[in-house]
Each structure stands twice: as C-alpha cells, then as structure tokens.
Design a protein around this motif. Structure first.
Motif, PDB file in Angstrom:
ATOM      1  N   ARG A 144       0.804  -1.222   0.000  1.00  0.00           N
ATOM      2  CA  ARG A 144       0.000   0.000   0.000  1.00  0.00           C
ATOM      3  C   ARG A 144       0.836   1.271   0.000  1.00  0.00           C
ATOM      4  NH1 ARG A 144      -5.687  -1.032   2.985  1.00  0.00           N
ATOM      5  NH2 ARG A 144      -5.879  -3.271   2.559  1.00  0.00           N
ATOM      6  N   GLY A 145       2.158   1.117  -0.054  1.00  0.00           N
ATOM      7  CA  GLY A 145       3.011   2.284  -0.224  1.00  0.00           C
ATOM      8  C   GLY A 145       3.812   2.715   0.979  1.00  0.00           C
ATOM      9  N   PHE A 146       3.638   2.056   2.121  1.00  0.00           N
ATOM     10  CA  PHE A 146       4.437   2.397   3.288  1.00  0.00           C
ATOM     11  C   PHE A 146       5.827   1.778   3.186  1.00  0.00           C
ATOM     12  CE2 PHE A 146       0.086   2.518   5.049  1.00  0.00           C
ATOM     13  CZ  PHE A 146       0.095   3.775   5.642  1.00  0.00           C
ATOM     14  N   HIS A 147       6.778   2.361   3.917  1.00  0.00           N
ATOM     15  CA  HIS A 147       8.059   1.694   4.148  1.00  0.00           C
ATOM     16  C   HIS A 147       7.954   1.074   5.534  1.00  0.00           C
ATOM     17  CE1 HIS A 147      12.329   0.830   3.592  1.00  0.00           C
ATOM     18  NE2 HIS A 147      12.441   1.070   4.894  1.00  0.00           N
ATOM     19  N   VAL A 148       7.985  -0.253   5.599  1.00  0.00           N
ATOM     20  CA  VAL A 148       7.698  -0.973   6.826  1.00  0.00           C
ATOM     21  C   VAL A 148       8.994  -1.407   7.499  1.00  0.00           C
ATOM     22  CG1 VAL A 148       6.524  -2.949   7.854  1.00  0.00           C
ATOM     23  CG2 VAL A 148       5.520  -1.798   5.866  1.00  0.00           C
ATOM     24  N   LEU A 149       9.151  -0.997   8.757  1.00  0.00           N
ATOM     25  CA  LEU A 149      10.221  -1.501   9.603  1.00  0.00           C
ATOM     26  C   LEU A 149       9.655  -2.712  10.331  1.00  0.00           C
ATOM     27  CD1 LEU A 149      11.525   1.917  11.001  1.00  0.00           C
ATOM     28  CD2 LEU A 149      12.386   0.599   9.040  1.00  0.00           C
ATOM     29  N   ALA A 150      10.036  -3.886   9.861  1.00  0.00           N
ATOM     30  CA  ALA A 150       9.428  -5.140  10.306  1.00  0.00           C
ATOM     31  C   ALA A 150      10.286  -5.774  11.385  1.00  0.00           C
ATOM     32  CB  ALA A 150       9.267  -6.091   9.122  1.00  0.00           C
ATOM     33  N   GLY A 151       9.777  -5.819  12.612  1.00  0.00           N
ATOM     34  CA  GLY A 151      10.543  -6.339  13.726  1.00  0.00           C
ATOM     35  C   GLY A 151      10.677  -7.848  13.696  1.00  0.00           C
ATOM     36  N   VAL A 152      11.921  -8.336  13.747  1.00  0.00           N
ATOM     37  CA  VAL A 152      12.208  -9.774  13.787  1.00  0.00           C
ATOM     38  C   VAL A 152      13.199 -10.033  14.908  1.00  0.00           C
ATOM     39  CG1 VAL A 152      11.758 -10.114  11.323  1.00  0.00           C
ATOM     40  CG2 VAL A 152      14.079  -9.577  12.078  1.00  0.00           C
ATOM     41  N   ARG A 153      13.217 -11.276  15.395  1.00  0.00           N
ATOM     42  CA  ARG A 153      14.097 -11.613  16.515  1.00  0.00           C
ATOM     43  C   ARG A 153      15.507 -11.974  16.061  1.00  0.00           C
ATOM     44  NH1 ARG A 153      11.452 -13.265  21.228  1.00  0.00           N
ATOM     45  NH2 ARG A 153      13.562 -13.456  22.062  1.00  0.00           N
ATOM     46  N   ARG A 154      15.641 -12.539  14.857  1.00  0.00           N
ATOM     47  CA  ARG A 154      16.936 -12.996  14.370  1.00  0.00           C
ATOM     48  C   ARG A 154      17.150 -12.551  12.928  1.00  0.00           C
ATOM     49  NH1 ARG A 154      14.478 -17.013  17.249  1.00  0.00           N
ATOM     50  NH2 ARG A 154      13.372 -17.610  15.347  1.00  0.00           N
ATOM     51  N   GLU A 155      18.414 -12.396  12.552  1.00  0.00           N
ATOM     52  CA  GLU A 155      18.746 -12.002  11.178  1.00  0.00           C
ATOM     53  C   GLU A 155      18.139 -12.973  10.176  1.00  0.00           C
ATOM     54  OE1 GLU A 155      20.255  -9.405  10.034  1.00  0.00           O
ATOM     55  OE2 GLU A 155      21.299  -8.529  11.761  1.00  0.00           O
ATOM     56  N   SER A 156      18.184 -14.284  10.504  1.00  0.00           N
ATOM     57  CA  SER A 156      17.673 -15.291   9.571  1.00  0.00           C
ATOM     58  C   SER A 156      16.177 -15.121   9.325  1.00  0.00           C
ATOM     59  CB  SER A 156      17.956 -16.701  10.110  1.00  0.00           C
ATOM     60  OG  SER A 156      17.382 -16.874  11.406  1.00  0.00           O
ATOM     61  N   ASP A 157      15.437 -14.581  10.320  1.00  0.00           N
ATOM     62  CA  ASP A 157      13.996 -14.394  10.143  1.00  0.00           C
ATOM     63  C   ASP A 157      13.676 -13.357   9.078  1.00  0.00           C
ATOM     64  OD1 ASP A 157      13.553 -16.208  12.172  1.00  0.00           O
ATOM     65  OD2 ASP A 157      13.346 -14.682  13.733  1.00  0.00           O
ATOM     66  N   GLY A 158      14.620 -12.446   8.862  1.00  0.00           N
ATOM     67  CA  GLY A 158      14.363 -11.371   7.918  1.00  0.00           C
ATOM     68  C   GLY A 158      14.721 -11.685   6.472  1.00  0.00           C
ATOM     69  N   VAL A 159      15.363 -12.827   6.240  1.00  0.00           N
ATOM     70  CA  VAL A 159      15.830 -13.144   4.883  1.00  0.00           C
ATOM     71  C   VAL A 159      14.659 -13.250   3.909  1.00  0.00           C
ATOM     72  CG1 VAL A 159      16.987 -14.862   3.458  1.00  0.00           C
ATOM     73  CG2 VAL A 159      17.930 -14.260   5.704  1.00  0.00           C
ATOM     74  N   ASP A 160      13.662 -14.056   4.243  1.00  0.00           N
ATOM     75  CA  ASP A 160      12.520 -14.236   3.348  1.00  0.00           C
ATOM     76  C   ASP A 160      11.571 -13.045   3.387  1.00  0.00           C
ATOM     77  OD1 ASP A 160      13.421 -16.736   2.582  1.00  0.00           O
ATOM     78  OD2 ASP A 160      12.289 -17.789   4.142  1.00  0.00           O
ATOM     79  N   LEU A 161      11.646 -12.266   4.455  1.00  0.00           N
ATOM     80  CA  LEU A 161      10.730 -11.138   4.618  1.00  0.00           C
ATOM     81  C   LEU A 161      11.149  -9.928   3.810  1.00  0.00           C
ATOM     82  CD1 LEU A 161       8.217 -10.220   6.239  1.00  0.00           C
ATOM     83  CD2 LEU A 161       9.788  -9.467   8.045  1.00  0.00           C
ATOM     84  N   ARG A 162      12.443  -9.762   3.626  1.00  0.00           N
ATOM     85  CA  ARG A 162      12.948  -8.565   2.952  1.00  0.00           C
ATOM     86  C   ARG A 162      12.395  -8.469   1.533  1.00  0.00           C
ATOM     87  NH1 ARG A 162      16.975  -5.147   4.182  1.00  0.00           N
ATOM     88  NH2 ARG A 162      17.727  -6.533   5.844  1.00  0.00           N
ATOM     89  N   ALA A 163      11.867  -7.301   1.196  1.00  0.00           N
ATOM     90  CA  ALA A 163      11.256  -7.059  -0.109  1.00  0.00           C
ATOM     91  C   ALA A 163      11.140  -5.553  -0.293  1.00  0.00           C
ATOM     92  CB  ALA A 163       9.859  -7.711  -0.168  1.00  0.00           C
ATOM     93  N   PRO A 164      10.804  -5.087  -1.500  1.00  0.00           N
ATOM     94  CA  PRO A 164      10.604  -3.650  -1.680  1.00  0.00           C
ATOM     95  C   PRO A 164       9.591  -3.110  -0.673  1.00  0.00           C
ATOM     96  CG  PRO A 164      10.650  -4.733  -3.809  1.00  0.00           C
ATOM     97  CD  PRO A 164      10.660  -5.821  -2.776  1.00  0.00           C
ATOM     98  N   GLY A 165      10.007  -2.142   0.113  1.00  0.00           N
ATOM     99  CA  GLY A 165       9.123  -1.544   1.101  1.00  0.00           C
ATOM    100  C   GLY A 165       9.114  -2.238   2.440  1.00  0.00           C
TER     101      GLY A 165
END
Length: 288
Positions: free
Chosen positions: A31-52
């Motif tokens: 929807r156009g936001f830049h989301v700071l997505a809280g994760v507990r570990r670096e590995s959790d963010g690998v699949d989550l990372r995407a434009p925005g």
C-alpha cells in the motif's frame, strides 16, 4: 491517510518474523508504506525482505533494541515520518490460574503487555510529530476469558485497558489509538502454546492434576479446533491494514465470525449465561 502521505511514511510492525506480522508487513508495503518489520533474528528477515519491507532486529523486551529502533526512525535517510506503530508481537499462554507458575505469568505479560507498553512509550514523540496512529493487536480473548485461557486473556485485557487510556490521552494531539480483536487465525502460534501446556501439565502436583486434568487434556484440542476454523494470516492482515489506513478509524476492529458473535453477545448476555456458552464449547473436547 491519503496515498500521498502513505508513500512518504514509515510503519513499525512488531512480531513480523512469520504469520500475521509478516503478512501485515507485506500488505502495508504493498500500500506504499516503508515498513520496519521487527524480527528476533537475522535469519527471520531473509525471506521477509522485499521492496518496502526492511527487517529490523527487535525484541520488544530489550531496551537496547527499542533505543536502536527510535534512532533508526529519527535518523531516517529520507526524513519520512512515523505514520503507525502496529503492536503485533505476542506469546501464547494457557493453563489454570492456580497451576500456572508466576514466572510463566510474568513471561507472558512481559511480551504481551509490558513490551508493547515500552515500545509505545518510546515512539509516542515520533507519532505525535507525524499525527500517526497506534494499532494494538488484541484478541477475542481480550474481551472474553474462559477456563484455561487466564494468562493469555489477562495480558490482552491489560492491553485493551491501556489502549483505552492512551486513546483519550493522545486524541488532543491527533494520534489515533486503535484496537484489533481477531478470533482464530491459522498460525504456528497455537502449536507453540500446546507444547507449553504439556510442560505445565507435567509440573502440576497431584491435587492440581485431579482438579484440572480433564481441562488440560481438552485445551490442546480446543485450541487446535479454534485455530483450524479461523482466518488466514493474509485475511487478518487486510483487517489490520484497514485499521492503519482508514481516514476516520473506529476505536476497535473485530476480525472473524466467531469473534464478532462472541464479543457482541458478551455486551448483552449475563455473565453466567456467557459462562455456560463458552464452557459448553470447551467441554466438547474433554476426554470421554
């Protein structure tokens, strides 16, 4: 919020490693936001990372993590304002009031209430500057508690009460405080709660086992059935995104048929009648 302001804004979503949090982060980025997505570990963010979607290490019970997030927002390279905080992180927690150790009560409250409180306090200045919004993810169990759900429900009741106070305190400054109350959601959280129940049951004394043994055997099946009948994480994310983006948000958004029925019924039914209704549903899962 208009599309123009959305595309210029930051949103924090806690508990975004999987499930509802991950789905919400992706939906808000769409929807156009830049989301700071809280994760507990670096590995959790690998699949989550995407434009925005920018994964950030965030344990909401860790003061250093909260301070780092505040600094990230205040020093945003593009000077984007904080449009919303979505307090989604949470732990399951079931068991009889008597037999659940105080250490377990404190562990559940530390995440489901005090962690959200600490992060919200830290981000209120940024939200006031931007005329932003706090969206607290509560639960059907934040309105109705039944046998075996005391620890989790208590933490959500506390979140509801804090939200009501905060809504009135921040209204003069243009900050909306919204509560989202989902029913069952198909996530892995229920499975983690079932594992905790097995450990709790093993630690009960003989007298507690005699009192609550049938309840402890019923709870995993009841939780599993309620979860299986619930909505998907993606459907829940649409409801949360609506709470974030509605120009004139309601104070509460109820998600799911079961939650709608029970929460609305609780406003009119006497306590004893509601007790019989919820206990009858739970007893379907008692051993023969």
């Amino acid at each position: 919020m208009t599309k123009a302001t959305e595309s210029e804004g930051l949103v924090v979503v806690t508990g975004a490693s999987t499930g509802v949090g991950a789905a919400t982060a992706k939906e808000l980025a769409r929807r156009g936001f830049h989301v700071l997505a809280g994760v507990r570990r670096e590995s959790d963010g690998v699949d989550l990372r995407a434009p925005g979607v920018e994964p950030v290490i965030l344990d909401i019970t860790d003061d250093d993590h909260i301070a780092a997030l505040v600094a990230r927002i205040d020093d945003d390279p593009q000077g984007r304002p904080l449009r919303a905080l979505v307090n989604n992180a949470g732990l399951p927690g079931a068991g009889p009031v008597e037999a659940t150790p105080l250490s377990e009560w404190r562990r559940i409250f530390d995440v489901n209430f005090f962690g959200h409180l600490a992060l919200t306090q830290a981000l209120i200045p940024a939200l006031v500057r931007a005329g932003g919004r706090v969206v607290n993810i509560s639960s059907l169990n934040g309105k109705i508690s039944l046998a075996g759900y005391g620890p989790y429900s208590s933490s959500k009741f506390a979140l509801e009460a804090m939200s009501d106070a905060l809504r009135n305190e921040l209204a003069p400054y243009g900050v909306d405080v919204v509560v989202v109350e989902p029913g069952g959601i198909k996530t892995a959280m229920a499975g983690r709660g079932t594992t905790d129940l097995s450990r709790l049951s093993a630690g009960m004394n003989q007298e507690q086992t005699e009192r609550y043994g049938h309840l402890m055997k019923a709870l995993p099946d009841h939780i599993a059935a309620f979860t299986a009948a619930g909505m998907t994480s993606e459907a829940a994310a649409l409801g949360i995104a609506k709470a974030v983006t509605d120009r004139k948000p309601r104070t509460r958004y109820i998600l799911g048929g079961a939650a709608n029925f029970l929460i609305r019924a609780s406003r009119f039914l006497p306590d004893r009648v509601l007790d019989r209704l919820t206990t009858s549903d739970l007893r379907k899962h008692y051993p023969s």
